[in-house]
Design a protein around this motif. Structure first.
Motif, PDB file in Angstrom:
ATOM      1  N   PHE A  10       0.837  -1.202   0.000  1.00 50.47           N
ATOM      2  CA  PHE A  10       0.000   0.000   0.000  1.00 50.47           C
ATOM      3  C   PHE A  10       0.863   1.240   0.000  1.00 50.47           C
ATOM      4  O   PHE A  10       1.982   1.198   0.470  1.00 50.47           O
ATOM      5  CB  PHE A  10      -0.920   0.005   1.230  1.00 50.47           C
ATOM      6  CG  PHE A  10      -1.990  -1.043   1.166  1.00 50.47           C
ATOM      7  CD1 PHE A  10      -3.196  -0.780   0.550  1.00 50.47           C
ATOM      8  CD2 PHE A  10      -1.775  -2.296   1.704  1.00 50.47           C
ATOM      9  CE1 PHE A  10      -4.189  -1.750   0.477  1.00 50.47           C
ATOM     10  CE2 PHE A  10      -2.753  -3.272   1.644  1.00 50.47           C
ATOM     11  CZ  PHE A  10      -3.959  -2.996   1.029  1.00 50.47           C
ATOM     12  N   PRO A  11       0.369   2.353  -0.500  1.00 50.83           N
ATOM     13  CA  PRO A  11      -0.943   2.502  -1.119  1.00 50.83           C
ATOM     14  C   PRO A  11      -0.986   1.817  -2.485  1.00 50.83           C
ATOM     15  O   PRO A  11       0.037   1.665  -3.144  1.00 50.83           O
ATOM     16  CB  PRO A  11      -1.116   4.012  -1.251  1.00 50.83           C
ATOM     17  CG  PRO A  11       0.274   4.557  -1.321  1.00 50.83           C
ATOM     18  CD  PRO A  11       1.111   3.620  -0.494  1.00 50.83           C
ATOM     19  N   ALA A  24     -10.371  10.522  -9.016  1.00 47.59           N
ATOM     20  CA  ALA A  24     -11.725  10.956  -8.648  1.00 47.59           C
ATOM     21  C   ALA A  24     -12.363  11.651  -9.842  1.00 47.59           C
ATOM     22  O   ALA A  24     -11.720  12.436 -10.538  1.00 47.59           O
ATOM     23  CB  ALA A  24     -11.665  11.881  -7.441  1.00 47.59           C
ATOM     24  N   GLY A  25     -13.639  11.338 -10.067  1.00 46.77           N
ATOM     25  CA  GLY A  25     -14.378  11.909 -11.181  1.00 46.77           C
ATOM     26  C   GLY A  25     -14.482  10.968 -12.380  1.00 46.77           C
ATOM     27  O   GLY A  25     -15.332  11.163 -13.236  1.00 46.77           O
ATOM     28  N   ASP A  63      -9.031   6.837  -1.496  1.00 47.77           N
ATOM     29  CA  ASP A  63      -8.623   6.937  -0.094  1.00 47.77           C
ATOM     30  C   ASP A  63      -7.104   6.826   0.052  1.00 47.77           C
ATOM     31  O   ASP A  63      -6.386   6.583  -0.916  1.00 47.77           O
ATOM     32  CB  ASP A  63      -9.382   5.959   0.801  1.00 47.77           C
ATOM     33  CG  ASP A  63      -8.949   4.508   0.688  1.00 47.77           C
ATOM     34  OD1 ASP A  63      -7.868   4.216   0.135  1.00 47.77           O
ATOM     35  OD2 ASP A  63      -9.711   3.643   1.176  1.00 47.77           O
ATOM     36  N   GLU A  64      -6.603   7.030   1.255  1.00 49.71           N
ATOM     37  CA  GLU A  64      -5.162   7.076   1.484  1.00 49.71           C
ATOM     38  C   GLU A  64      -4.462   5.757   1.199  1.00 49.71           C
ATOM     39  O   GLU A  64      -3.252   5.726   0.982  1.00 49.71           O
ATOM     40  CB  GLU A  64      -4.861   7.536   2.917  1.00 49.71           C
ATOM     41  CG  GLU A  64      -5.331   6.571   3.981  1.00 49.71           C
ATOM     42  CD  GLU A  64      -5.034   7.072   5.378  1.00 49.71           C
ATOM     43  OE1 GLU A  64      -3.870   7.382   5.675  1.00 49.71           O
ATOM     44  OE2 GLU A  64      -5.985   7.155   6.167  1.00 49.71           O
ATOM     45  N   TYR A  65      -5.206   4.645   1.155  1.00 42.23           N
ATOM     46  CA  TYR A  65      -4.625   3.334   0.858  1.00 42.23           C
ATOM     47  C   TYR A  65      -4.718   2.998  -0.632  1.00 42.23           C
ATOM     48  O   TYR A  65      -4.252   1.952  -1.061  1.00 42.23           O
ATOM     49  CB  TYR A  65      -5.296   2.244   1.692  1.00 42.23           C
ATOM     50  CG  TYR A  65      -4.948   2.389   3.151  1.00 42.23           C
ATOM     51  CD1 TYR A  65      -3.765   1.871   3.662  1.00 42.23           C
ATOM     52  CD2 TYR A  65      -5.795   3.080   4.013  1.00 42.23           C
ATOM     53  CE1 TYR A  65      -3.422   2.023   4.991  1.00 42.23           C
ATOM     54  CE2 TYR A  65      -5.468   3.235   5.351  1.00 42.23           C
ATOM     55  CZ  TYR A  65      -4.281   2.712   5.834  1.00 42.23           C
ATOM     56  OH  TYR A  65      -3.947   2.876   7.150  1.00 42.23           O
ATOM     57  N   SER A  87     -15.969   0.851  -1.446  1.00 48.03           N
ATOM     58  CA  SER A  87     -14.578   0.940  -1.888  1.00 48.03           C
ATOM     59  C   SER A  87     -14.201  -0.275  -2.709  1.00 48.03           C
ATOM     60  O   SER A  87     -14.638  -1.389  -2.421  1.00 48.03           O
ATOM     61  CB  SER A  87     -13.637   1.028  -0.679  1.00 48.03           C
ATOM     62  OG  SER A  87     -13.847   2.222   0.022  1.00 48.03           O
ATOM     63  N   MET A  88     -13.386  -0.057  -3.732  1.00 52.85           N
ATOM     64  CA  MET A  88     -12.930  -1.138  -4.600  1.00 52.85           C
ATOM     65  C   MET A  88     -11.435  -1.012  -4.858  1.00 52.85           C
ATOM     66  O   MET A  88     -10.908   0.092  -4.959  1.00 52.85           O
ATOM     67  CB  MET A  88     -13.639  -1.076  -5.958  1.00 52.85           C
ATOM     68  CG  MET A  88     -15.117  -1.342  -5.957  1.00 52.85           C
ATOM     69  SD  MET A  88     -15.576  -2.998  -5.459  1.00 52.85           S
ATOM     70  CE  MET A  88     -14.716  -4.007  -6.613  1.00 52.85           C
TER      71      MET A  88
END
Length: 100
Positions: A10-11, A24-25, A63-65, A87-88
């Motif tokens: 991760f991430p 995002a988007g 997300d942060e991960y 989440s995926m």
């Protein structure tokens, strides 16, 4: 969080199953529903997630991960808005050229 503070692996890289960069988007399609996502959920939640299969969804957050938080509207009127979101792993998504 520094990279060294994350668990190994991760991430996650923001890359879909076909090698496209995700953010995002973006509009995406889920390839399958992993079993871990359904653990400890009631029947209604499982049905809602499975109903998103083969549907276009929008990434609303990374997300942060590195997990992609996706959303599928189920009711969108002037008075009400409802959606399913979860989440995926980005490797379980395919970027779409269709914009929703």
């Amino acid at each position: 969080m520094n990279k060294k503070d994350y668990p190994e692996g991760f991430p996650l890289e923001p890359i879909d199953a076909e090698g496209n960069e995700l953010k995002a988007g973006d509009t995406v399609k889920k390839l399958h529903t992993p079993e871990w996502l359904l653990n400890n959920l009631d029947d209604d939640a499982i049905k809602a997630i499975k109903n998103c299969e083969d549907s276009l969804m929008k990434i609303y957050e990374v997300d942060e991960y590195g997990y992609m938080r996706v959303e599928k509207p189920t009711l969108d009127t002037e008075e009400f808005y409802e959606s399913h979101s979860f989440s995926m792993d980005p490797n379980n998504l395919v970027k779409s050229r269709v914009i929703i």
